[in-house]
Design an enzyme around this catalytic site. Structure first.
Site, PDB file in Angstrom:
ATOM      1  N   ARG A 336       3.766  79.883 -40.154  1.00 13.76           N
ATOM      2  CA  ARG A 336       2.573  80.719 -40.254  1.00 13.76           C
ATOM      3  C   ARG A 336       2.500  81.720 -39.092  1.00 13.76           C
ATOM      4  O   ARG A 336       3.424  81.789 -38.280  1.00 13.76           O
ATOM      5  CB  ARG A 336       1.323  79.841 -40.313  1.00 13.76           C
ATOM      6  CG  ARG A 336       1.027  79.112 -39.031  1.00 13.76           C
ATOM      7  CD  ARG A 336      -0.231  78.281 -39.170  1.00 13.76           C
ATOM      8  NE  ARG A 336      -0.494  77.533 -37.968  1.00 13.76           N
ATOM      9  CZ  ARG A 336      -0.979  76.298 -37.953  1.00 13.76           C
ATOM     10  NH1 ARG A 336      -1.235  75.662 -39.078  1.00 13.76           N
ATOM     11  NH2 ARG A 336      -1.210  75.691 -36.812  1.00 13.76           N
ATOM     12  N   GLU A 338       1.850  81.936 -36.192  1.00 14.42           N
ATOM     13  CA  GLU A 338       1.645  81.203 -34.962  1.00 14.42           C
ATOM     14  C   GLU A 338       3.006  80.965 -34.295  1.00 14.42           C
ATOM     15  O   GLU A 338       3.406  81.743 -33.458  1.00 14.42           O
ATOM     16  CB  GLU A 338       0.883  79.904 -35.249  1.00 14.42           C
ATOM     17  CG  GLU A 338       0.179  79.381 -34.019  1.00 14.42           C
ATOM     18  CD  GLU A 338      -1.073  78.567 -34.304  1.00 14.42           C
ATOM     19  OE1 GLU A 338      -1.692  78.724 -35.363  1.00 14.42           O
ATOM     20  OE2 GLU A 338      -1.419  77.744 -33.439  1.00 14.42           O
ATOM     21  N   ASP A 345       1.773  69.980 -28.074  1.00  7.27           N
ATOM     22  CA  ASP A 345       2.737  69.501 -29.060  1.00  7.27           C
ATOM     23  C   ASP A 345       4.040  69.111 -28.359  1.00  7.27           C
ATOM     24  O   ASP A 345       4.634  68.070 -28.640  1.00  7.27           O
ATOM     25  CB  ASP A 345       3.010  70.584 -30.113  1.00  7.27           C
ATOM     26  CG  ASP A 345       1.725  71.151 -30.728  1.00  7.27           C
ATOM     27  OD1 ASP A 345       0.790  71.427 -29.965  1.00  7.27           O
ATOM     28  OD2 ASP A 345       1.670  71.310 -31.960  1.00  7.27           O
ATOM     29  N   GLU A 630       1.181  68.685 -40.184  1.00  9.51           N
ATOM     30  CA  GLU A 630       0.231  68.924 -39.088  1.00  9.51           C
ATOM     31  C   GLU A 630      -0.989  68.024 -39.226  1.00  9.51           C
ATOM     32  O   GLU A 630      -1.427  67.389 -38.281  1.00  9.51           O
ATOM     33  CB  GLU A 630      -0.219  70.382 -39.125  1.00  9.51           C
ATOM     34  CG  GLU A 630      -1.317  70.713 -38.124  1.00  9.51           C
ATOM     35  CD  GLU A 630      -1.630  72.198 -38.093  1.00  9.51           C
ATOM     36  OE1 GLU A 630      -1.441  72.868 -39.119  1.00  9.51           O
ATOM     37  OE2 GLU A 630      -2.061  72.675 -37.019  1.00  9.51           O
TER      38      GLU A 630
HETATM   39  C1  BGC Z   1      -1.525  74.534 -33.227  1.00 10.96           C
HETATM   40  C2  BGC Z   1      -1.439  73.167 -32.643  1.00 10.96           C
HETATM   41  C3  BGC Z   1      -1.913  73.327 -31.231  1.00 10.96           C
HETATM   42  C4  BGC Z   1      -3.371  73.636 -31.369  1.00 10.96           C
HETATM   43  C5  BGC Z   1      -4.205  73.592 -30.155  1.00 10.96           C
HETATM   44  C6  BGC Z   1      -2.951  74.904 -33.301  1.00 10.96           C
HETATM   45  O1  BGC Z   1      -3.196  76.119 -33.872  1.00 10.96           O
HETATM   46  O2  BGC Z   1      -0.859  74.658 -34.422  1.00 10.96           O
HETATM   47  O3  BGC Z   1      -0.382  72.414 -32.925  1.00 10.96           O
HETATM   48  O4  BGC Z   1      -1.610  72.347 -30.356  1.00 10.96           O
HETATM   49  O5  BGC Z   1      -3.569  74.816 -32.069  1.00 10.96           O
HETATM   50  O6  BGC Z   1      -5.202  72.773 -30.438  1.00 10.96           O
END
Ligand code: BGC
Length: 748
Positions: A336, A338, A345, A630
Site C-alpha cells: 500500500r 506506506e 514492526d 496485519e
Molecule cells: C503500520 C504499522 C506501524 C503503525 C504504527 C501502520 O500504518 O502499517 O505496522 O507500526 O502504523 O502504529
C-alpha cells in the site's frame, strides 16, 4: 569514489525514467575497470547495452540526508574501444511518491545520477569517466515509474534527447554499499487463470509476495497489456485491492511487435493476484507470465517442520512475510501507500528474522540509518528512514523507538558480533536518556503520543489501539531498554552502575504507580490518545488488567518473584475468559507465549498456538493466508474486510511467533551469544505429532527433533563442535554435553 558530481536533466520530466549517457573511447589494453554509481531515485546502469551487476532497485533506501549508498562494480569485461555508458534513473524512494502526508518526492522532482568509471590500463595509467555536464539526457521507454503507482514500459516510445546534463548543486554523503544487495530471488509461475464472477481475468501466483511480474509476449506494435495487483480476492471471489489505499500498483506494457520481454526495473509491487485489465484480443498465454520475488540477499539459516500442516503453513507464511518486507529496509508492508521502515514492526520481529535468515548486513546498514536519524535529545522516531512523512509518522513511541536497544542486542546475541553493541551503544544510552527526560517523574514514562498495543482486540472492534494503558506499556519498555543497556555495557566492559540503579528505580516506581497487591491496577489515568489512532469510535479506556499488561509485567520482570505465579494465573484466567484466545496487539503478542511458557503454562501457550478462532495465528491460515496479516481478522468471519485503510495481508510483525517455535516447541534456547552455549529443552505436544528445526548459527548447525512412537517420545539433537548444550527433557532428565549427535527416549 573520488569524483562525486551529481547531475540531473536540464528539464524536469516528472514520473519518467531518464537516461544519462556518455560515449567514450578506450585505446589500449584495459587491466581493470571499476564503476561506482549512485542516484537520487532508482538507477539501472549499463555499459554497451549490458546491465551492470545482478542487483536491482539500486541504490536502495537510506536516510538520504545522512548518507547515500553507492555500488561498486567490476566492469572490466564490458569495456570495448567504443563505449556507451547509460545510467537510467526513475523516481524510486527519493524522488517518487513515497511516505505519508507528502504529495511529491522528499528530495525534489528531478532524478539525479552520480558515477565514476575508473579504467586502469595495462601500462598503469588510469582514465576516469565521471558524471558531468557533457553527459546527455534522454527520455526512455519507461515513460512512467513510481513505487506506489506502478510502471509504464512503452516499447514504441521514442527516446527523446532532452539536452546536456546540468549539475545538481546539492552535496550528499556518499558511502559504499555495506548492506545486503537487493536481488531477484524466487520465480513463480501462475497456478491458475481465474475468471471471477464479475468476469475479470485474474492470474493467481499462489503466493503473496513482493517483486514484479515479467511477461514474454509477441503481438502487434502498439498493443497493450495492463495489469493491476491484489493480495486477496473478496468474499465473492472478485479481484480486490482497496486495501492498497492510494497506491495504484498498475503496470502497463506497450508492445512493439517483436518478441517482447517486459519487466519493471524501477518499481515493485506486493501481490498474489494480477488482474489482466488489457491484453491483445486473443487467448491469454498464461505461460508468458512470471512473478519474480525481490528482496535483500539473506542466506536462509532457520528451518522448521512439524506434523501439523496448518502450523507448517504458518511457518511458511512467516518466511514469506520476511522475504516480502526485508527489501533494503524492514518495512511494515510492501504494497500500500506506506512500505515504510516502521521501527516497532522491526523491533518485534528482528529476533525471528535473525533466526530465519542471516540478516547481519541488512541490520548493519539499517541501524546506521537509525543512528543517523536519532534526534539530538535521543528520541527515535516511529519510522526509519524518517524523512518520508509528517504527523503520524513523527511520533516518539514506546515499543517503536525501543528498536534502538532491542535490535543491536538481538544481533549481538544471535551472531556474537560485539560491533553491533560497540557501534550502537551511544544510541542505546541516548534512547534511555530520552525517556528519562520525558515528563516529571524520572522513573516513569507517562503521557506522550504512542502507537500503544497497536491493533489489539480489547478496546473494541473499531479501535486501532488496544485497551492497555499506554503509560504502563511505555514504562515497561523503559525498564526493558534500560536492562538492555546494562547488558550491552557489561559485554563492552563499560561502567553501567548508573543504569543498574536506574532500573531498580524504574521497577520500584512501576510497582508503586501501576500495581496494587502484586497485580496491575485496572483503571489507570487516561492520557491522551492521538486522534489518528481512532477508527470510528472514541476509545478512552486505559486499562492495567489486560493480557498485554500482564504479559509485559512477566516478560520484562516487573513484579516480585513471589508475585509471578498469581500474575500467570490471572493471565490464564483472562485467556480463558476470552474463550482461550488472545486480545494482544503489536506489543503483547510477541511475548505472550514466552511469558506463559516461562511460568510453566505451556499448555495454555499451546492452546493459543493451536487456536484458530479470531484472534489467532491459525485464523489467517484457515482463511487461506500465504503471508502474515496485519490485523488478526483482516478478513472477518462473514468474509468482509476489517477495514480498507489498515488491512495489509503481508505484514510480518505477528510472525514473531517463530521465535517461540524454535525456542520452545523445538526448545533451542540461546544461553551464550552466538549459540556457543545452548539449552535444548523441547516441549513436545501430541497434536503436533513431531517437530524439528535446524539453525545454522555462527557456532555451527544446531538440530532439534522430537517425535512420538507409541507411548514413547524420542529426541534427536545435534550440537555443533565447540559448543555446549544443556539437555533438559520434560521428564526431568538433564545433562550437559559438547558437540555431537544425541538421542534420547522416554515414556510419555
Ligand atoms: C503500520 C504499522 C506501524 C503503525 C504504527 C501502520 O500504518 O502499517 O505496522 O507500526 O502504523 O502504529
Amino acid at each position: 569514489m573520488k569524483y562525486k558530481t551529481w547531475i540531473k536533466s536540464p528539464e524536469t520530466v516528472e514520473g519518467a525514467v531518464l537516461s544519462f549517457r556518455k560515449r567514450f573511447n578506450v585505446e589500449g589494453d584495459v587491466k581493470k575497470a571499476t564503476l561506482c554509481v549512485s542516484s537520487l531515485g532508482i538507477y539501472k546502469a549499463s555499459i554497451n547495452g549490458k546491465k551492470v551487476g545482478d542487483q536491482v532497485l539500486t541504490p536502495g533506501c537510506t536516510s538520504y540526508d545522512a548518507r547515500i549508498i553507492y555500488n561498486t562494480y567490476d566492469v572490466t569485461e564490458n569495456i570495448r574501444d567504443d563505449n556507451l555508458i547509460d545510467i537510467s534513473v526513475g523516481g524510486g524512494w527519493a524522488i517518487g511518491r513515497y511516505g505519508l502526508g507528502l504529495s511529491t518526492g522528499a528530495f525534489g522532482k528531478d532524478v539525479c545520477a552520480v558515477a565514476e568509471l575508473s579504467i586502469e590500463m595495462a601500462d598503469g595509467t588510469v582514465h576516469y569517466i565521471v558524471t558531468d555536464t557533457t553527459w546527455e539526457v534522454y527520455t526512455t521507454k519507461v515513460t512512467f515509474a513510481d513505487l506506489y503507482e506502478g510502471e509504464t514500459i512503452d516499447k514504441t516510445a521514442e527516446e527523446r534527447y532532452i539536452g546536456e546534463a546540468v549539475k545538481d548543486g546539492r552535496e550528499f554523503n556518499l558511502v559504499p554499499q555495506m548492506g545486503a544487495d537487493i536481488c531477484e530471488n524466487e520465480v513463480l509461475a501462475p497456478i491458475e487463470l481465474i475468471i471471477t464472477p464479475k468476469g475479470e481475468r485474474v492470474l493467481d501466483f499462489g503466493q503473496n509476495m513482493t517483486g514484479y511480474v515479467s511477461l514474454k509476449i509477441k503481438g502487434e506494435k502498439g498493443e497493450r497489456v495492463v495489469l493491476s495487483h491484489g493480495e486477496i480476492l473478496d468474499k465473492d471471489g472478485n479481484f480486490y485491492n482497496a486495501n492498497y489505499r492510494s497506491a495504484k500498483n498498475i503496470l502497463t506494457f506497450v508492445l512493439d511487435g517483436e518478441e517482447d520481454f517486459f519487466k519493471p526495473e524501477f518499481s515493485f509491487q506486493g501481490f498474489r493476484y494480477v488482474r489482466i485489465d488489457e491484453y491483445p484480443d486473443r487467448e491469454i498465454d498464461v505461460n508468458g507470465f512470471r512473478a519474480i520475488a525481490v528482496h535483500s540477499k539473506m542466506d536462509r539459516t532457520g528451518r522448521f517442520a512439524c506434523g501439523d500442516a496448518r502450523i507448517n503453513q504458518l511457518y511458511h507464511n512467516i518466511i514469506w512475510g520476511q522475504k516480502g518486507n526485508y527489501l533494503d529496509i524492514p518495512t511494515d508492508c510492501p504494497q500500500r501507500d506506506e512500505r515504510l521502515g516502521w521501527t516497532g514492526d522491526a523491533q518485534v520481529f528482528c529476533r525471528t528474522a535473525a533466526m530465519n535468515f542471516d540478516v547481519r548486513k541488512f541490520f548493519v546498514k539499517w541501524l546506521g540509518d537509525l543512528r543517523a536519524e536519532q534526534r539530538e535529545d535521543g528520541a527515535v522516531y516511529g519510522v526509519c528512514p524518517q524523512k518520508f512523512g509528517s504527523g503520524y509518522m513523527t511520533r516518539i513511541s514506546a515499543g517503536w523507538g525501543d528498536v534502538a536497544t532491542v535490535a543491536p542486542w538481538v544481533m549481538y546475541e544471535i551472531y556474537n558480533d560485539k560491533s553491533f553493541l560497540a557501534d550502537n551503544f551511544e544510541m542505546m544510552k541516548k534512547w534511555v536518556e530520552y525517556i528519562r527526560g520525558v515528563g516529571d517523574d524520572e522513573y516513569l514514562w507517562l503521557s506522550g503520543y504512542h502507537y500503544g498495543d497497536w491493533l489489539a482486540m480489547d478496546a473494541g472492534e473499531d479501535s486501532y489501539v488496544g485497551a492497555t494503558s499506554n503509560d504502563l506499556v511505555a514504562t515497561a519498555f523503559y525498564a526493558y531498554s534500560t536492562e538492555l543497556v546494562i547488558k550491552a555495557g557489561e559485554v563492552l566492559g563499560e561502567d553501567v552502575s548508573f543504569y543498574r540503579e536506574l532500573l531498580v528505580n524504574i521497577k520500584r516506581r512501576f510497582r508503586e504507580y501501576f500495581m496494587d497487591n502484586g497485580m496491575p491496577k485496572d483503571e489507570l489515568p487516561f492520557t491522551e490518545v492521538c486522534p489518528e489512532n481512532k477508527k470510528g469510535v472514541v476509545d478512552t479506556v486505559r486499562r492495567g488488567m489486560t493480557q498485554t499488561a500482564l504479559v509485559l509485567i512477566l516478560y520484562f520482570d516487573l513484579c516480585l518473584p513471589e508475585e509471578r505465579e498469581a500474575i500467570a494465573d490471572r493471565l490464564e484466567e483472562l485467556i480463558r475468559d476470552f474463550d482461550d484466545r488472545m486480545t494482544t496487539g503489536f506489543l503483547g503478542t510477541p511475548y505472550i507465549l514466552h511469558a506463559l511458557s516461562a511460568c510453566g503454562r505451556t499448555e495454555t501457550a499451546y492452546k493459543l498456538f493451536f487456536q484458530n478462532k479470531n484472534p489467532s495465528w491459525l485464523y489467517s491460515v484457515d482463511h487461506g493466508a500465504t503471508t502474515i496479516w496485519e490485523h488478526w481478522n483482516g478478513i472477518k468471519d462473514d468474509g468482509s474486510f476489517w477495514s480498507t485503510d489498515m488491512n495489509s495481508f503481508n505484514h510480518y510483525a505477528y510472525g514473531c511467533v517463530a521465535e517461540w517455535i524454535y525456542g520452545t516447541v523445538c526448545g533451542v534456547k540461546l544461553l551464550e551469544a552466538g549459540y556457543k552455549k545452548i539449552k535444548l529443552a523441547p516441549v513436545p505436544n501430541r497434536k503436533l505429532g513431531f517437530a524439528k528445526c535446524a539453525l545454522e548459527t555462527v557456532s555451527g548447525r544446531i538440530e532439534s527433533h522430537w517425535y512420538y512412537t507409541g507411548d514413547r517420545i524420542n529426541y534427536e539433537f545435534t550440537v555443533p563442535a565447540g559448543a555446549e548444550a544443556v539437555i533438559a527433557l520434560p521428564n526431568g532428565y538433564t545433562e550437559t554435553v559438547g558437540g555431537g549427535t544425541y538421542t534420547y527416549s522416554h515414556k510419555v
